[in-house]
Design a protein around this motif. Structure first.
Motif, PDB file in Angstrom:
ATOM      1  N   LEU A   1      -8.862  22.430 -22.123  1.00 56.71           N
ATOM      2  CA  LEU A   1      -9.976  22.209 -21.207  1.00 56.71           C
ATOM      3  C   LEU A   1     -10.643  20.847 -21.394  1.00 56.71           C
ATOM      4  O   LEU A   1     -11.111  20.240 -20.418  1.00 56.71           O
ATOM      5  CB  LEU A   1     -11.016  23.319 -21.394  1.00 56.71           C
ATOM      6  CG  LEU A   1     -12.354  23.172 -20.655  1.00 56.71           C
ATOM      7  CD1 LEU A   1     -12.142  23.120 -19.135  1.00 56.71           C
ATOM      8  CD2 LEU A   1     -13.304  24.315 -21.025  1.00 56.71           C
TER       9      LEU A   1
ATOM     10  N   HIS B   1     -10.641  17.836 -18.987  1.00 56.11           N
ATOM     11  CA  HIS B   1     -11.221  18.039 -17.661  1.00 56.11           C
ATOM     12  C   HIS B   1     -12.748  17.934 -17.666  1.00 56.11           C
ATOM     13  O   HIS B   1     -13.372  17.989 -16.601  1.00 56.11           O
ATOM     14  CB  HIS B   1     -10.820  19.416 -17.122  1.00 56.11           C
ATOM     15  CG  HIS B   1      -9.337  19.596 -16.964  1.00 56.11           C
ATOM     16  ND1 HIS B   1      -8.650  19.241 -15.822  1.00 56.11           N
ATOM     17  CD2 HIS B   1      -8.412  20.092 -17.835  1.00 56.11           C
ATOM     18  CE1 HIS B   1      -7.362  19.515 -15.978  1.00 56.11           C
ATOM     19  NE2 HIS B   1      -7.191  20.027 -17.188  1.00 56.11           N
TER      20      HIS B   1
ATOM     21  N   LYS C   1     -16.462  16.149 -18.213  1.00 51.19           N
ATOM     22  CA  LYS C   1     -17.074  14.839 -18.052  1.00 51.19           C
ATOM     23  C   LYS C   1     -18.566  14.937 -18.344  1.00 51.19           C
ATOM     24  O   LYS C   1     -19.190  15.979 -18.129  1.00 51.19           O
ATOM     25  CB  LYS C   1     -16.864  14.325 -16.620  1.00 51.19           C
ATOM     26  CG  LYS C   1     -15.404  14.157 -16.226  1.00 51.19           C
ATOM     27  CD  LYS C   1     -15.286  13.716 -14.767  1.00 51.19           C
ATOM     28  CE  LYS C   1     -13.826  13.567 -14.353  1.00 51.19           C
ATOM     29  NZ  LYS C   1     -13.687  13.172 -12.932  1.00 51.19           N
TER      30      LYS C   1
ATOM     31  N   VAL D   1     -18.123  24.206 -14.397  1.00 47.71           N
ATOM     32  CA  VAL D   1     -17.103  24.807 -15.261  1.00 47.71           C
ATOM     33  C   VAL D   1     -17.597  26.152 -15.771  1.00 47.71           C
ATOM     34  O   VAL D   1     -18.754  26.284 -16.178  1.00 47.71           O
ATOM     35  CB  VAL D   1     -16.786  23.906 -16.475  1.00 47.71           C
ATOM     36  CG1 VAL D   1     -15.694  24.541 -17.343  1.00 47.71           C
ATOM     37  CG2 VAL D   1     -16.384  22.501 -16.040  1.00 47.71           C
TER      38      VAL D   1
ATOM     39  N   ILE E   1     -14.119  24.554 -11.942  1.00 50.54           N
ATOM     40  CA  ILE E   1     -12.960  25.135 -12.619  1.00 50.54           C
ATOM     41  C   ILE E   1     -13.343  26.312 -13.514  1.00 50.54           C
ATOM     42  O   ILE E   1     -14.403  26.327 -14.146  1.00 50.54           O
ATOM     43  CB  ILE E   1     -12.193  24.084 -13.448  1.00 50.54           C
ATOM     44  CG1 ILE E   1     -13.083  23.451 -14.533  1.00 50.54           C
ATOM     45  CG2 ILE E   1     -11.639  22.999 -12.555  1.00 50.54           C
ATOM     46  CD1 ILE E   1     -12.344  22.463 -15.419  1.00 50.54           C
TER      47      ILE E   1
ATOM     48  N   ALA F   1     -11.825  28.306 -16.758  1.00 53.94           N
ATOM     49  CA  ALA F   1     -10.870  28.100 -17.850  1.00 53.94           C
ATOM     50  C   ALA F   1     -10.893  29.317 -18.761  1.00 53.94           C
ATOM     51  O   ALA F   1     -11.958  29.740 -19.224  1.00 53.94           O
ATOM     52  CB  ALA F   1     -11.237  26.846 -18.635  1.00 53.94           C
TER      53      ALA F   1
ATOM     54  N   ASP G   1      -4.865  25.357  -7.455  1.00 50.71           N
ATOM     55  CA  ASP G   1      -4.548  24.262  -8.378  1.00 50.71           C
ATOM     56  C   ASP G   1      -4.511  24.769  -9.819  1.00 50.71           C
ATOM     57  O   ASP G   1      -5.111  24.186 -10.725  1.00 50.71           O
ATOM     58  CB  ASP G   1      -5.570  23.140  -8.225  1.00 50.71           C
ATOM     59  CG  ASP G   1      -5.157  21.863  -8.966  1.00 50.71           C
ATOM     60  OD1 ASP G   1      -3.939  21.681  -9.196  1.00 50.71           O
ATOM     61  OD2 ASP G   1      -6.053  21.069  -9.337  1.00 50.71           O
TER      62      ASP G   1
ATOM     63  N   ARG H   1      -3.289  25.550 -13.476  1.00 52.12           N
ATOM     64  CA  ARG H   1      -2.484  24.895 -14.504  1.00 52.12           C
ATOM     65  C   ARG H   1      -2.529  25.736 -15.775  1.00 52.12           C
ATOM     66  O   ARG H   1      -3.612  26.051 -16.277  1.00 52.12           O
ATOM     67  CB  ARG H   1      -3.019  23.487 -14.779  1.00 52.12           C
ATOM     68  CG  ARG H   1      -3.099  22.629 -13.517  1.00 52.12           C
ATOM     69  CD  ARG H   1      -3.643  21.256 -13.801  1.00 52.12           C
ATOM     70  NE  ARG H   1      -3.861  20.490 -12.580  1.00 52.12           N
ATOM     71  CZ  ARG H   1      -4.241  19.218 -12.539  1.00 52.12           C
ATOM     72  NH1 ARG H   1      -4.439  18.573 -13.684  1.00 52.12           N
ATOM     73  NH2 ARG H   1      -4.417  18.605 -11.386  1.00 52.12           N
TER      74      ARG H   1
ATOM     75  N   ILE I   1      -6.278  27.105 -16.248  1.00 53.93           N
ATOM     76  CA  ILE I   1      -7.400  26.531 -15.511  1.00 53.93           C
ATOM     77  C   ILE I   1      -7.125  26.718 -14.023  1.00 53.93           C
ATOM     78  O   ILE I   1      -6.016  26.425 -13.544  1.00 53.93           O
ATOM     79  CB  ILE I   1      -7.576  25.038 -15.830  1.00 53.93           C
ATOM     80  CG1 ILE I   1      -8.125  24.857 -17.241  1.00 53.93           C
ATOM     81  CG2 ILE I   1      -8.486  24.358 -14.811  1.00 53.93           C
ATOM     82  CD1 ILE I   1      -8.250  23.419 -17.671  1.00 53.93           C
TER      83      ILE I   1
ATOM     84  N   ARG J   1      -9.065  26.343  -9.952  1.00 56.76           N
ATOM     85  CA  ARG J   1     -10.200  25.763  -9.219  1.00 56.76           C
ATOM     86  C   ARG J   1     -10.661  26.680  -8.087  1.00 56.76           C
ATOM     87  O   ARG J   1      -9.870  27.392  -7.465  1.00 56.76           O
ATOM     88  CB  ARG J   1      -9.840  24.400  -8.626  1.00 56.76           C
ATOM     89  CG  ARG J   1      -9.642  23.326  -9.685  1.00 56.76           C
ATOM     90  CD  ARG J   1      -9.572  21.935  -9.088  1.00 56.76           C
ATOM     91  NE  ARG J   1      -9.420  20.936 -10.145  1.00 56.76           N
ATOM     92  CZ  ARG J   1     -10.448  20.371 -10.786  1.00 56.76           C
ATOM     93  NH1 ARG J   1     -11.682  20.686 -10.460  1.00 56.76           N
ATOM     94  NH2 ARG J   1     -10.222  19.491 -11.740  1.00 56.76           N
TER      95      ARG J   1
END
Length: 273
Positions: free
Chosen positions: A35, A38, A40, A112, A141, A143, A196, A198, A269, A271
């Motif tokens: 995680l 991803h 920020k 998140v 997202i 996770a 999306d 992953r 993860i 979205r």
């Protein structure tokens, strides 16, 4: 695929001193590495089932000065998480007692939502996903990292130790949990409308002498506790003689220089579209 259950379950692992030691070994770097790339600065993050906050504080550092909220159903865990946050001066993290299936947050609030080994313990997995979806912003997202029981191991392996592991997985499954969710989670996220997606997999490994000492002691203190033995024998799953046999095999394995163990996890993860 993880099945749905309508009845609530208690947390199978409990909150013994031994299990808390396991939780305290976890941090963002070793339990949420998938995680971290991803995240920020400035993001708003929710940590479901935050426990003692050892992962949460690392996530708080990654999104600082963004706000982080940790929730857990146990008040004792929230107190530990608050202490961990204060000790690390993570002023952007707050913690509260809460229910992951009824979150005290408004719609579209978080960038998140993170859950480590939480989804696997909730009988109605889609209900958890729906609540996470509700509080996420569009493009946010979700996770999650969950156990893959059949890929976890302890070596040297024996038929007896494999049988004991099967008893463990049957026990948590009987309590409404999903011990193989880590390999099923991608399909669950698809079914719940995430895009999306992953996925990856990783291990919590126990290979050094220090790690193995902890790992074996954890197994002894939890799986061979009188409370659990009484529960398992009371349910007719195994006899005390079986536990004695498994204990002797574990002791033999611990003294073997080739000893090695690991817990396998699937991590995904997805979205919110």
């Amino acid at each position: 695929m993880a099945t749905q259950h309508t009845s609530p379950s208690s947390y199978t692992m409990g909150y013994s001193d031994e299990f808390l030691q396991l939780l305290n070994r976890r941090n963002a770097e070793n339990s949420a590495a998938y995680l971290l790339p991803h995240l920020k600065p400035g993001m708003r993050l929710l940590d479901l089932g935050c426990g003692p906050g050892t992962i949460t504080v690392g996530l708080a550092a990654a999104v600082s000065p963004g706000e982080v909220h940790g929730i857990d159903m146990e008040e004792t865990q929230i107190a530990l998480a608050q202490s961990a946050s204060q000790a690390g001066n993570h002023t952007n993290a707050t913690f509260q007692v809460g229910n992951a299936l009824s979150l005290p947050f408004e719609d579209d609030y978080f960038d998140v939502v993170h859950a480590h080994a939480v989804a696997m313990h909730i009988p109605d997995t889609p209900a958890l996903m729906a609540e996470a979806m509700r509080v996420l912003k569009t493009g946010g997202i979700f996770a999650t990292r969950d156990l893959i029981a059949e890929s976890s191991f302890i070596e040297p392996g024996t038929d007896g130790l494999r049988e004991a592991w099967t008893v463990f997985t049957n026990l948590i499954q009987g309590n409404g949990a999903h011990p193989e969710l880590g390999k099923e989670i991608k399909g669950v996220l698809i079914d719940c409308g995430f895009t999306d997606i992953r996925c990856s997999a990783s291990f919590d490994s126990y290979g050094t002498a220090e790690d193995l000492e902890f790992y074996y002691q954890f197994i002894l203190d939890w799986f061979f506790s009188e409370q659990l033995i009484e529960r398992v024998t009371g349910l007719g799953i195994a006899t005390r003689e079986k536990f004695d046999f498994w204990r002797s095999e574990l002791d033999t394995g611990q003294s073997n220089p080739a000893a090695f163990g690991a817990l396998a996890f699937g991590e995904c993860i997805g979205r919110k579209g």
